[in-house]
Scaffold this active site. Structure first.
Site, mmCIF file in Angstrom:
data_model
loop_
_atom_site.group_PDB
_atom_site.id
_atom_site.type_symbol
_atom_site.label_atom_id
_atom_site.label_comp_id
_atom_site.label_asym_id
_atom_site.label_seq_id
_atom_site.Cartn_x
_atom_site.Cartn_y
_atom_site.Cartn_z
ATOM 1 N N LEU A 120 -6.242 -0.809 9.520
ATOM 2 C CA LEU A 120 -5.270 0.270 9.582
ATOM 3 C C LEU A 120 -5.393 1.080 8.300
ATOM 4 O O LEU A 120 -5.666 0.518 7.236
ATOM 5 C CB LEU A 120 -3.835 -0.273 9.694
ATOM 6 C CG LEU A 120 -3.437 -1.019 10.965
ATOM 7 C CD1 LEU A 120 -2.005 -1.520 10.841
ATOM 8 C CD2 LEU A 120 -3.576 -0.127 12.198
ATOM 9 N N ASP A 121 -5.179 2.387 8.401
ATOM 10 C CA ASP A 121 -5.161 3.205 7.196
ATOM 11 C C ASP A 121 -4.067 2.700 6.256
ATOM 12 O O ASP A 121 -3.072 2.120 6.694
ATOM 13 C CB ASP A 121 -4.888 4.672 7.541
ATOM 14 C CG ASP A 121 -6.076 5.330 8.222
ATOM 15 O OD1 ASP A 121 -7.193 4.792 8.113
ATOM 16 O OD2 ASP A 121 -5.882 6.387 8.858
ATOM 17 N N ARG A 122 -4.252 2.969 4.987
ATOM 18 C CA ARG A 122 -3.305 2.475 3.978
ATOM 19 C C ARG A 122 -1.878 2.943 4.266
ATOM 20 O O ARG A 122 -0.921 2.181 4.101
ATOM 21 C CB ARG A 122 -3.757 2.957 2.596
ATOM 22 C CG ARG A 122 -2.915 2.414 1.456
ATOM 23 C CD ARG A 122 -3.496 2.829 0.118
ATOM 24 N NE ARG A 122 -2.746 2.284 -0.991
ATOM 25 C CZ ARG A 122 -3.078 2.446 -2.270
ATOM 26 N NH1 ARG A 122 -4.152 3.144 -2.594
ATOM 27 N NH2 ARG A 122 -2.345 1.909 -3.221
ATOM 28 N N THR A 124 -0.614 3.729 7.129
ATOM 29 C CA THR A 124 -0.152 3.342 8.469
ATOM 30 C C THR A 124 0.429 1.937 8.425
ATOM 31 O O THR A 124 -0.208 1.005 7.946
ATOM 32 C CB THR A 124 -1.316 3.383 9.478
ATOM 33 O OG1 THR A 124 -1.892 4.687 9.477
ATOM 34 C CG2 THR A 124 -0.823 3.056 10.872
#
Length: 306
Positions: A120-122, A124
């Site tokens: 997951l993106d940081r 998110t």
């Protein structure tokens, strides 16, 4: 020779190794060596003294961070460990991040073998799955590649899409900028990418949407949302700078994207993980419902052909 020196001079930059060769400071049997010189048994190799700066020992993650992430576990069995990842925590270390979720969990559970299954993106938050066994890792990754895993997100889209339920089918091309930053754009030469959007709640100047992935490309939801003219609230890369500023003043301090659900079948068992919308995003929606009536977002780039 160059490969031999890389192995012999651990930690010495390759640029220095080639400089030593170029200036004749490396000799084999008394003769100057070149990068492509081949060493054979019995050769006498002379290397000048080279000082190598000692690397400082890498510190472990702070105990507070380790304990904090350990408290986010929402499921575990023989094969998997699942957390509700907080926003601001990277999936793994690197690119200026010392410790990501995988490093923190390994520190919290040093006796266990944990592997990151997906990312997951940081910024998110939400469901993030780790494998505890090789079978779990390879099985779930194979299911993801085969499109047999359901991944759903909650996101806040700027403006009012003309439909409550729609798909975005647009190929995405990923590129890496000079500084290592990843950028993704819609391009005919990109990989096929499909996202299913469904309206969940209506707010002034925005809509809370459920996004279900048909494919799993980098930044897919963010780029698809921006492509149809309704970027995600708080998105610093593909979003609307002016609206992001206004939303920050109302309390939204990060991108509004949350991994809310993930489900799949593996070895005859059905897995399903869910993470509720975190308090910071729920609180912002409460504020938006009241104060958002004053906001008007100009949809100059909005597309209606999706």
């Amino acid at each position: 020779m160059d490969n031999a020196l890389v192995n012999l001079l651990k930690g010495v930059p390759k640029s220095m190794i080639y400089r030593l060769l170029r200036t004749g400071q490396v000799r084999v049997n008394g003769k100057r060596a070149k990068p492509d010189t081949r060493l054979v048994e019995g050769d006498t190799l002379r290397i000048p003294p080279v000082r190598v700066a000692e690397r400082p020992e890498r510190e472990g993650p702070p105990s507070g961070q380790v304990a904090g992430l350990a408290d986010t576990v929402i499921f575990e069995d023989k094969h998997f460990l699942v957390i509700d990842k907080p926003a601001g925590v990277a999936s793994h270390g690197g690119s200026g991040v010392s410790h990501g979720a995988i490093e923190l969990l390994r520190a919290a559970r040093p006796q266990e073998h944990l592997e990151l299954v997906h990312r997951l993106d940081r910024d998110t938050s939400g469901v993030l799955v780790f494998a505890r066994t090789r079978a779990g890792l390879t099985g779930l990754q194979a299911a993801i590649r085969a499109g047999e895993v359901t991944k759903q997100y909650l996101c806040l889209m700027l403006g009012h899409p003309s439909k409550a339920k729609f798909d975005v089918n647009a190929p995405l091309l990923k590129s890496v900028m000079q500084g290592g930053e990843r950028m993704v754009r819609v391009s005919d030469s990109g990989k096929p990418s499909l996202t299913f959007f469904r309206e969940m709640e209506q707010y002034p100047s925005a809509r809370l949407m459920q996004a279900t992935l048909g494919t799993g490309r980098t930044h897919q939801i963010r780029v698809h949302a921006a492509h149809i003219g309704h970027p995600l609230a708080g998105d610093p890369k593909y979003g609307d700078r002016e609206m992001n500023k206004r939303y920050r003043e109302m309390g939204l301090n990060r991108m509004f994207l949350h991994a809310s659900h993930m489900s799949f079948d593996l070895d005859g068992r059905a897995y399903s993980f869910s993470a509720p919308l975190p308090d910071d995003l729920k609180d912002f929606l409460d504020v938006l419902a009241v104060k958002g009536k004053r906001l008007v977002w100009m949809q100059e780039k909005s597309r209606t052909d999706f």
